[in-house]
Design a protein around this motif. Structure first.
Motif, mmCIF file in Angstrom:
data_model
loop_
_atom_site.group_PDB
_atom_site.id
_atom_site.type_symbol
_atom_site.label_atom_id
_atom_site.label_comp_id
_atom_site.label_asym_id
_atom_site.label_seq_id
_atom_site.Cartn_x
_atom_site.Cartn_y
_atom_site.Cartn_z
ATOM 1 N N ILE A 119 0.829 -1.214 0.000
ATOM 2 C CA ILE A 119 0.000 0.000 0.000
ATOM 3 C C ILE A 119 0.862 1.262 0.000
ATOM 4 O O ILE A 119 0.395 2.321 -0.404
ATOM 5 C CB ILE A 119 -1.062 0.033 1.132
ATOM 6 N N PRO A 124 -0.237 1.464 -8.626
ATOM 7 C CA PRO A 124 -1.639 1.286 -8.244
ATOM 8 C C PRO A 124 -2.051 -0.180 -8.063
ATOM 9 O O PRO A 124 -2.796 -0.488 -7.127
ATOM 10 C CB PRO A 124 -2.416 1.931 -9.397
ATOM 11 N N GLN A 127 -0.815 -1.380 -4.772
ATOM 12 C CA GLN A 127 -1.654 -0.806 -3.718
ATOM 13 C C GLN A 127 -2.962 -1.594 -3.600
ATOM 14 O O GLN A 127 -3.403 -1.903 -2.489
ATOM 15 C CB GLN A 127 -1.949 0.660 -4.002
ATOM 16 N N TYR A 131 -4.317 -3.458 -0.192
ATOM 17 C CA TYR A 131 -5.617 -3.238 0.458
ATOM 18 C C TYR A 131 -6.499 -4.485 0.415
ATOM 19 O O TYR A 131 -7.212 -4.781 1.377
ATOM 20 C CB TYR A 131 -6.341 -2.036 -0.146
ATOM 21 N N GLN A 154 -2.495 5.428 6.003
ATOM 22 C CA GLN A 154 -2.337 5.106 4.579
ATOM 23 C C GLN A 154 -3.679 5.163 3.849
ATOM 24 O O GLN A 154 -3.772 5.701 2.749
ATOM 25 C CB GLN A 154 -1.714 3.711 4.409
ATOM 26 N N SER A 158 -5.553 7.416 0.565
ATOM 27 C CA SER A 158 -5.876 6.628 -0.636
ATOM 28 C C SER A 158 -7.372 6.496 -0.862
ATOM 29 O O SER A 158 -7.840 5.459 -1.331
ATOM 30 C CB SER A 158 -5.271 5.234 -0.509
ATOM 31 N N ASP A 160 -9.197 7.517 -3.013
ATOM 32 C CA ASP A 160 -9.578 7.334 -4.413
ATOM 33 C C ASP A 160 -9.444 5.873 -4.832
ATOM 34 O O ASP A 160 -9.780 5.505 -5.944
ATOM 35 C CB ASP A 160 -8.733 8.218 -5.323
ATOM 36 N N ASN A 161 -8.988 5.025 -3.916
ATOM 37 C CA ASN A 161 -8.828 3.599 -4.182
ATOM 38 C C ASN A 161 -10.007 2.851 -3.558
ATOM 39 O O ASN A 161 -10.184 2.874 -2.348
ATOM 40 C CB ASN A 161 -7.501 3.103 -3.591
ATOM 41 N N ALA A 164 -9.151 0.537 -0.702
ATOM 42 C CA ALA A 164 -8.862 1.223 0.564
ATOM 43 C C ALA A 164 -10.168 1.531 1.287
ATOM 44 O O ALA A 164 -10.279 1.335 2.501
ATOM 45 C CB ALA A 164 -8.068 2.499 0.299
#
Length: 189
Positions: A119, A124, A127, A131, A154, A158, A160-161, A164
């Motif tokens: 992460i 991306p 990441q 997650y 973290q 994030s 926008d993920n 996450a």
């Protein structure tokens, strides 16, 4: 090993779902896919003895179903951190990341540290793997206070993920105190 891979591919072709395959070709970045559904892939995996050589040979194929079978057939005690990183770095689709993190990473003894390493990555897809792994770990284990603090820090960076956000939702569902911690993160933003 080549004969086993050939036999697996014949089995996959025989179970091809043309409609699903065509849809996946439009929505995912698969070089080859046969649209075989997950329950059938589980049945096919059950026909073989898990092993590192077989799993690695399947992973090396540029086929959706072979990569999913590789995740199902890799023994976790033979899956080194180095190999785990190589596999994770080669993932190109959300579906394969999801399968990798469902069937394989949560069972690894180094899963939590690897998830936090991923992460923090700039990549991306790594990441996402981090997650997704945390999503599975949160359902099984309580994070230590320092790990929980790092996770919240973290994840708040994030938002926008979607993975996450999913991990935050799972964490919040574990207790009222966790829900308050997630609310503070949301309120801070």
């Amino acid at each position: 090993m080549d004969k086993v891979i050939t036999d697996i591919k014949k089995e996959l072709r025989a179970n091809m779902n043309g409609i699903a395959s065509a849809h996946m070709r439009q929505t995912e970045d698969y070089r080859v896919n046969w649209g075989v559904e997950l329950p059938r892939l589980s049945s096919i995996a059950a026909e073989f003895t898990p092993g590192r050589a077989l799993a690695q040979a399947l992973w090396n194929e540029s086929t959706r179903e072979c990569k999913i079978l590789a995740c199902m057939l890799m023994p976790t005690d033979e899956f080194s951190e180095e190999l785990c990183d190589l596999w994770a770095e080669s993932i190109r689709t959300d579906e394969i990341a999801t399968m990798f993190c469902h069937y394989l990473t949560p069972q690894l003894p180094y899963a939590c540290s690897k998830a936090f390493e991923w992460i923090a990555s700039e990549q991306p897809m790594l990441q996402n793997c981090g997650y997704l792994t945390l999503c599975h770990l949160l359902r099984k284990y309580e994070l230590s206070p320092s790990a929980a603090h790092e996770f919240l820090d973290q994840a708040s960076a994030s938002l926008d993920n979607r993975y996450a956000i999913k991990a935050l939702q799972i964490y919040a569902s574990l207790s009222e105190a966790h829900a308050q911690s997630v609310k503070k993160v949301a309120d801070y933003l």
